[in-house]
Design an enzyme around this catalytic site. Structure first.
Site, mmCIF file in Angstrom:
data_model
loop_
_atom_site.group_PDB
_atom_site.id
_atom_site.type_symbol
_atom_site.label_atom_id
_atom_site.label_comp_id
_atom_site.label_asym_id
_atom_site.label_seq_id
_atom_site.Cartn_x
_atom_site.Cartn_y
_atom_site.Cartn_z
ATOM 1 N N TYR A 11 3.138 -3.865 4.640
ATOM 2 C CA TYR A 11 3.044 -3.157 5.933
ATOM 3 C C TYR A 11 2.533 -4.077 7.042
ATOM 4 C CZ TYR A 11 1.114 0.346 9.231
ATOM 5 O OH TYR A 11 0.782 1.077 10.331
ATOM 6 N N ASP A 31 6.581 -13.134 -1.306
ATOM 7 C CA ASP A 31 6.156 -11.805 -1.752
ATOM 8 C C ASP A 31 6.760 -11.556 -3.129
ATOM 9 O OD1 ASP A 31 5.271 -9.048 0.206
ATOM 10 O OD2 ASP A 31 5.798 -8.855 -1.919
ATOM 11 N N LEU A 33 7.178 -8.564 -4.285
ATOM 12 C CA LEU A 33 7.797 -7.240 -4.157
ATOM 13 C C LEU A 33 7.228 -6.234 -5.160
ATOM 14 C CD1 LEU A 33 11.562 -8.238 -3.504
ATOM 15 C CD2 LEU A 33 9.740 -7.852 -1.837
ATOM 16 N N PHE A 80 -1.929 -12.368 2.963
ATOM 17 C CA PHE A 80 -2.067 -10.913 2.784
ATOM 18 C C PHE A 80 -1.981 -10.502 1.320
ATOM 19 C CE2 PHE A 80 -0.020 -11.210 7.011
ATOM 20 C CZ PHE A 80 -0.856 -10.403 7.763
ATOM 21 N N SER A 124 -11.190 -6.680 5.556
ATOM 22 C CA SER A 124 -11.232 -5.251 5.892
ATOM 23 C C SER A 124 -12.623 -4.849 6.322
ATOM 24 C CB SER A 124 -10.834 -4.455 4.643
ATOM 25 O OG SER A 124 -11.228 -3.111 4.753
ATOM 26 N N THR A 126 -14.008 -2.539 5.211
ATOM 27 C CA THR A 126 -14.664 -2.052 3.992
ATOM 28 C C THR A 126 -15.859 -2.940 3.633
ATOM 29 O OG1 THR A 126 -14.239 -1.259 1.745
ATOM 30 C CG2 THR A 126 -13.258 -3.367 2.311
ATOM 31 N N TYR A 148 -11.937 -2.808 -4.862
ATOM 32 C CA TYR A 148 -11.120 -3.326 -3.756
ATOM 33 C C TYR A 148 -12.011 -4.022 -2.728
ATOM 34 C CZ TYR A 148 -8.904 -3.078 0.827
ATOM 35 O OH TYR A 148 -8.461 -3.379 2.084
ATOM 36 N N LYS A 152 -12.434 -8.139 -1.320
ATOM 37 C CA LYS A 152 -12.416 -8.602 0.075
ATOM 38 C C LYS A 152 -13.710 -9.364 0.382
ATOM 39 C CE LYS A 152 -8.392 -7.145 1.184
ATOM 40 N NZ LYS A 152 -7.318 -8.132 1.285
ATOM 41 N N ASP A 293 -16.409 8.324 1.157
ATOM 42 C CA ASP A 293 -16.098 8.204 2.591
ATOM 43 C C ASP A 293 -17.375 8.052 3.407
ATOM 44 O OD1 ASP A 293 -13.379 8.240 2.600
ATOM 45 O OD2 ASP A 293 -13.176 10.370 3.067
#
Ligand code: UD1
Length: 336
Positions: A11, A31, A33, A80, A124, A126, A148, A152, A293
């Site tokens: 994205y 990539d 894929l 990425f 991120s 995050t 995750y 990062k 969250d």
């Protein structure tokens, strides 16, 4: 010379590839894929008039990356290639550690072997965990709340150490919440399975693939009770990568930089803005909070403005209108 975009069919990677082309660079996308479509590569090709070399493969494959760098005359890398789902990472931590750290180490090894120095790393917000204060600045405390986030945070720390011994010059870009799509409607987010992010989920409700958007909690300590995030247009974010590459020669070493708008919107505000953009209601219902969250987070943007000369220019209604144009034309993403 060319820029290597690992994960360039994803994205943010695909939008960044187009922005790099528009800034006059030659593009090499690598990539595997595994979580993206070759049709995203076709979309980049169409939007760049064919200014693209595509290599299908794994960024952890040092020989492949080194060979690609040499054969394509690569002198800059935007990295990425990584898995990106928080919930998936909690279920499969080993896959996240192996894939995200493996690809990063592989790319850095290949850069060292070929003496390529300049890198932009996809990080991120995050890494700020649950912030005590907003906006968060690059010197706010960091932490990881899930595997995750760990990849990062530790990815950033690994790069800091490589840069500290003179191995490379790197910008660590800490993204807030990217949404939207290319304004042509030909390139956008293609979530596999049921999306976990707010706007992709909302758009799938709007397009009739999902019944109702769950709003995860309206009892937070925020103006309307729903959590607040800093949503930014994916094309603004893509342009931030170009600005970071441009700023690297004058800013060697390692720097972390927030990429956000500096403005927060609540989940209920996003739903209302989407309903306005679509011209009709979107079914939604307040349910329990989602574990993990945070109540509110948005970016301090001073450093990006000062160092990169970059600021987001597209507002929430444009993000949602562009996202909808893509989603309406491709209800099933690239698989359509
Ligand atoms: C999440 C990750 C973040 C990651 C980013 C990348 C967490 C805690 N954070 O950000 O680390 O970098 O995705 O994609 O998972 N919401 C709903 N209903 C939904 C989906 C989301 O109400 O169906 C709400 C969430 O409660 C949140 C907001 O929408 O308040 C944004 O959620 P989301 O799009 O998942 O992004 P983050 O959680 O901010």
């Amino acid at each position: 010379m060319a820029v290597l975009v690992t994960g360039g069919a994803g994205y943010i990677g695909s939008h960044t590839a187009v922005a790099l082309h528009e800034a006059g660079r030659r593009i090499v996308v690598l990539d595997d894929l595994s979580n993206s479509s070759e049709r995203a590569v076709d979309a980049i090709r169409a939007l760049t008039g064919g200014n693209l070399t595509f290599v299908q493969g794994d960024a952890a494959d040092v020989d492949l990356v080194s060979r690609t760098i040499v054969e394509q005359d690569v002198d800059e890398v935007v990295h990425f290639a990584a898995f990106k789902s928080v919930s998936d990472s909690v279920e499969r931590p080993l896959a996240y550690f192996a894939n995200n750290m493996g690809s990063l180490v592989g790319v850095v090894e290949a850069m060292a072997a070929t003496r390529v120095r300049r890198m932009v790393f996809s990080s991120s917000c995050t890494v700020y965990g649950e912030p005590d204060e907003v906006p968060v600045t690059e010197s706010s405390p960091t932490g990881a709340a899930n595997p995750y986030g760990w990849t990062k945070l530790h990815g950033e720390q690994f790069l800091e150490q490589v840069a500290a011994v003179g191995g490379l010059d790197v910008m660590l870009l800490r993204y807030f919440n990217p949404v939207g799509a290319h304004p042509s409607g030909t390139m956008g987010e293609d979530s596999r399975g049921v999306p976990t992010n707010l706007v992709p989920y909302l758009m799938q409700v709007a397009v009739g693939r999902l019944e109702r958007l769950p709003v995860f909690g309206a009892d937070y300590d925020t103006p309307d009770g729903s959590p607040v995030r800093d949503y930014l247009h994916v094309v603004d974010l893509a342009e931030g990568h170009v600005a970071a590459l441009d700023a690297l020669p004058a800013n060697p070493g390692c720097r972390a930089i927030n990429l956000g708008t500096g403005r927060g919107y609540s989940v209920l505000e996003v739903v209302a803005a989407a309903e306005h953009a679509l011209g009709r209601p979107v079914a939604h219902e307040v349910v329990d909070r989602r574990p993990g969250d945070v109540a509110r987070i948005w970016a301090g943007t001073d450093l990006a403005e000062r160092l990169l000369g970059w600021a987001a220019s597209r507002g929430l209604s444009e993000m949602l209108a562009d996202h909808w144009r893509w989603q309406e034309a491709h209800p099933h993403g690239y698989g359509d």
